[in-house]
Design a protein around this motif. Structure first.
Motif, PDB file in Angstrom:
ATOM      1  N   ASN A  54      55.468  24.842  20.539  1.00 54.09           N
ATOM      2  CA  ASN A  54      56.238  23.711  21.575  1.00 54.09           C
ATOM      3  C   ASN A  54      57.166  24.616  22.282  1.00 54.09           C
ATOM      4  O   ASN A  54      57.548  24.178  23.626  1.00 54.09           O
ATOM      5  N   LEU A  55      57.502  25.842  22.156  1.00 57.50           N
ATOM      6  CA  LEU A  55      58.169  26.888  22.830  1.00 57.50           C
ATOM      7  C   LEU A  55      57.371  27.955  23.712  1.00 57.50           C
ATOM      8  O   LEU A  55      58.056  28.818  24.418  1.00 57.50           O
ATOM      9  N   TRP A  61      56.846  22.653  26.397  1.00 54.69           N
ATOM     10  CA  TRP A  61      58.314  21.990  26.148  1.00 54.69           C
ATOM     11  C   TRP A  61      58.183  20.277  26.550  1.00 54.69           C
ATOM     12  O   TRP A  61      58.306  19.163  26.105  1.00 54.69           O
TER      13      TRP A  61
END
Length: 99
Positions: A54-55, A61
């Protein structure tokens, strides 16, 4: 728990009012959602959304934020806490997939 391609995850159920899936422990009441296990939730839930995937980038994001209405709505989390949660998640995944 279920394994999908060697990755363990919580079971999910179809989300009735939309596309996608919910955790089996998530209760929806009107516009509110509540985890029935919040105080003792598993690591993958405690560390969401600060997972490495997710990062990976700002665009990733933003894609996750489109699917998760709570993202970017709570208090800011320090970089130290985010790094710790990413490490915990990565370590858990290594243990789950190692022989």
């Amino acid at each position: 728990w279920e394994s999908n391609s060697g990755v363990w995850q919580l079971n999910e159920k179809p989300f009735v009012k939309g596309n996608g899936y919910d955790c089996v422990f998530l209760e929806r009441k009107g516009s509110k959602s509540q985890c029935r296990l919040y105080k003792s939730r598993p690591l993958q839930c405690r560390t969401w959304p600060f997972w490495s995937e997710n990062l990976a980038s700002e665009s990733t994001w933003q894609q996750v934020a489109k699917k998760c209405p709570g993202l970017d709505k709570g208090p800011l989390t320090s970089v130290t806490v985010i790094a710790q949660q990413m490490n915990e998640t990565d370590e858990m995944r290594k243990k789950l997939v190692s022989p």
